[in-house]
Design an enzyme around this catalytic site. Structure first.
Site, PDB file in Angstrom:
ATOM      1  CB  CYS A  97      -0.411  -8.348   5.158  1.00 25.58           C
ATOM      2  SG  CYS A  97      -1.042  -9.613   6.295  1.00 25.58           S
ATOM      3  CG  HIS A 141       5.198  -5.856   6.554  1.00 24.35           C
ATOM      4  ND1 HIS A 141       3.865  -5.637   6.323  1.00 24.35           N
ATOM      5  CD2 HIS A 141       5.276  -7.112   7.086  1.00 24.35           C
ATOM      6  CE1 HIS A 141       3.161  -6.697   6.673  1.00 24.35           C
ATOM      7  NE2 HIS A 141       3.999  -7.610   7.153  1.00 24.35           N
ATOM      8  CD  GLU A 147      10.062  -4.553   6.058  1.00 24.49           C
ATOM      9  OE1 GLU A 147       9.569  -3.529   5.538  1.00 24.49           O
ATOM     10  OE2 GLU A 147       9.607  -5.089   7.102  1.00 24.49           O
ATOM     11  CE  LYS A 167       2.166  -4.118   9.442  1.00 23.83           C
ATOM     12  NZ  LYS A 167       2.853  -3.085   8.634  1.00 23.83           N
ATOM     13  CG  HIS A 177      -0.127  -7.284  10.513  1.00 25.73           C
ATOM     14  ND1 HIS A 177      -0.598  -6.465   9.519  1.00 25.73           N
ATOM     15  CD2 HIS A 177       0.588  -8.268   9.877  1.00 25.73           C
ATOM     16  CE1 HIS A 177      -0.211  -6.921   8.346  1.00 25.73           C
ATOM     17  NE2 HIS A 177       0.515  -7.999   8.541  1.00 25.73           N
ATOM     18  CG  PHE A 208      -0.054 -15.181   5.507  1.00 29.21           C
ATOM     19  CD1 PHE A 208       1.107 -14.810   6.149  1.00 29.21           C
ATOM     20  CD2 PHE A 208      -1.069 -15.743   6.266  1.00 29.21           C
ATOM     21  CE1 PHE A 208       1.263 -14.997   7.518  1.00 29.21           C
ATOM     22  CE2 PHE A 208      -0.941 -15.926   7.638  1.00 29.21           C
ATOM     23  CZ  PHE A 208       0.233 -15.549   8.263  1.00 29.21           C
TER      24      PHE A 208
END
Length: 565
Positions: A310, A450, A461, A481, A486, A546
């Protein structure tokens, strides 16, 4: 055994002659050309250069004696080969045809072998010596890296909230959700039946029908978004003729690649390999999107794809900018694309237990920083930016949307899918982005986070952002998002477009569905359910993936005279 030795001897002779000629030129300085990165290595004073040339000349003479002495043991033909001069006829020869012609001569008569030996040595030497640069190239190579600024002159996207930057951002500002029930296939047996699915996409006018029938959606999205970005930059059609296409490149990535094409190939193989799509291999690979876009545009500069889950788009954008900063390109199209809303994609993420199962209320399923979040929502689409060297953009009168300031890539080195519990990799990424771009933390007043609505990532985050930038009480943070899900490898590029639109319009879009905030989240910093008028000084856009892949990039309003203090 004599024939192979007879054939290989002249080849060895000629190759040694080429290497020797190139080495002598480099040591003596007589034919030395400035390297492509001369501007990066600094300058040497004229007195020091003359001293070094004298030393190289002495070394060259000694090396010449040693090679000639050594060559004596290999036969007189080797020594003779070293004295050949370049042949003008072969200076214009094509490398590939030259090799085949010389092979034919080698296998021919002894007279041909002797006659071709001179031309061969000269031609190989000519190929190894760098061509002379024109005055413009000389000037460009001596320009300092910091003198080459990168600006954004074009944007294009395909998304569930619109297929152009203005429609897309208008929907974000209104708090409209692009998340709904999946219609592309029957998913009633899946525990998750919702996604940020694109329902009104057409590649007509952007992709040739002969390709669109066989391409994976990720590639159709990529080509469409990329061409829209180029058109938005004003360099499509006749305008592109003025470009130096050898200095224009494409760097578009994907996290998942052509999953549908690959899946269809497996199903066809169950019947027979004869039923397989002949393009199944190239159209499934992540690099082919960049390659196909370059073919359409005729752009011959840097061309490849990066896949960092991502964080893919940000990785591509940062690398593309670096090609421009180093002088390897003047224009780059960069971003990412993914189309994983298919049975194998949905099933795979369900198996990871990563997706929200709020099927009864799709528009409320993506809820960053909310205590009731139960996973992220799968999205699809593509985003592309046109990055351009500032002076190049100014010469053609381009509209400049924002300036790219820099960024960073790091790794958690912790877990396959989960973020580090302390957010250390994220914090390191933000800190390095500030350091490498020379941006003061007090100047960063907006973060497009994110914030994908995952249990493990959102709070980590937020803490990393606060630890690095939280002393600035003007700081505002939001999540794109929350309204579109996503987009995996495309997320960073689409988030970047939202970030640039915030700079351009002076409005920050809301973050919807934060009804019960996490206790550690201070909502004074979060753009909540309503859009906010805001003057962005420097914006940070984060993407984390990931494998612990972290990426942060920085944008700012373009100013003709930038302060480096």
């Amino acid at each position: 055994m004599s024939t192979p030795l007879t054939v290989s001897a002249p080849l060895c002779s000629w190759l040694l002659a080429a290497c020797y000629t190139r080495t002598m030129a480099g040591i003596s300085g007589m034919e030395q050309q400035p390297g492509a990165n001369a501007g990066l290595t600094g300058r040497v004073s004229s007195s020091r250069r003359s001293g070094r040339r004298s030393a190289r000349s002495r070394s060259a003479a000694m090396l010449h004696q040693r090679i000639v002495a050594a060559a004596g043991t290999m036969g007189s033909s080797m020594v003779a080969c070293l004295s050949f001069e370049a042949c003008p006829h072969y200076r214009n020869a094509k490398w590939s045809s030259f090799l085949w012609e010389e092979e034919a001569r080698i296998l021919g008569s002894p007279q041909r072998k002797r006659a071709s030996k001179t031309r061969c040595a000269a031609a190989i030497t000519d190929r190894l010596v760098a061509p002379e640069k024109d005055a413009g190239e000389e000037s460009r190579s001596s320009t300092s890296v910091r003198d080459r600024r990168v600006v954004i002159t074009g944007m294009g996207l395909v998304s569930s909230l619109g297929n152009d930057p203005d429609t897309f951002y208008d929907n974000l500002l209104e708090g409209n959700s692009g998340i709904s029930e999946i219609q592309n296939f029957d998913c009633q047996e899946f525990p998750t039946r919702i996604a940020g699915e694109i329902k009104d996409f057409s590649a007509d006018g952007w992709v040739a029908p002969k390709f669109s029938r066989r391409m994976d959606k990720f590639m159709l999205y990529l080509l469409t978004a990329g061409k829209k970005a180029v058109a938005n930059a004003g360099i499509a059609g006749d305008g592109s003729v003025e470009l130096d296409k050898s200095k224009c490149g494409v760097l578009m990535g994907s996290a998942m690649g052509g999953m549908q094409v690959f899946n269809d190939a497996i199903e066809a193989l169950r019947v027979s390999y004869r039923k397989m799509n002949p393009f199944c291999v190239p159209f499934a690979t992540t690099n082919m999107g960049s390659a196909m876009l370059a073919m359409d545009l005729g752009w011959m500069g840097p061309n490849y794809a990066i896949s960092t889950a991502c964080a893919t788009s940000n990785s591509c954008i940062l690398s593309a900018a670096n090609h421009i900063i180093r002088g390897e390109a003047d224009v780059m199209v960069s971003g990412g694309s993914d189309a994983a809303i298919i049975p194998i994609g949905l099933g795979g993420f369900v198996a990871c237990r990563a997706l929200s199962q709020r099927n009864d209320d799709p528009s409320k399923a993506s809820r960053p920083w909310d205590r009731d979040r139960d996973g992220f929502v799968l999205g699809e689409g593509a985003g592309a930016l046109v990055l351009e060297e500032l002076e190049h953009a100014k010469r053609r009168g381009a509209e400049i949307y924002a300036e790219f300031l820099g960024g960073s890539l790091t790794c958690d080195a912790y877990h396959v899918t989960a973020a580090h519990p302390e957010g250390t990799g994220m914090l390191l990424c933000i800190e390095k982005a500030l350091d490498q771009s020379g941006v003061r933390r007090d100047d960063v007043n907006y973060v497009n986070a994110h914030a994908a609505s995952t249990r493990s990532g959102d709070v980590q985050e937020y803490k990393a952002i606060m630890q690095s930038l939280g002393d600035n009480t003007e700081l505002r943070v939001n999540s794109t998002k929350s309204m579109m899900g996503h987009l995996l490898g495309a997320a960073g590029a689409v988030d970047a477009i939202a970030t640039i639109q915030a700079i351009k319009t002076g409005w920050l879009h809301p973050t919807i569905n934060i009804e019960n905030p996490e206790k550690d989240v201070n909502m004074d910093y979060i753009v909540g359910s309503q859009k906010q008028r805001f003057d962005v000084k420097v914006a940070l856009s984060n993407s984390f993936g990931f494998g612990g892949h972290n990426s942060s990039i920085l944008f700012a309003p373009y100013q003709d005279e930038r302060s480096d203090n």
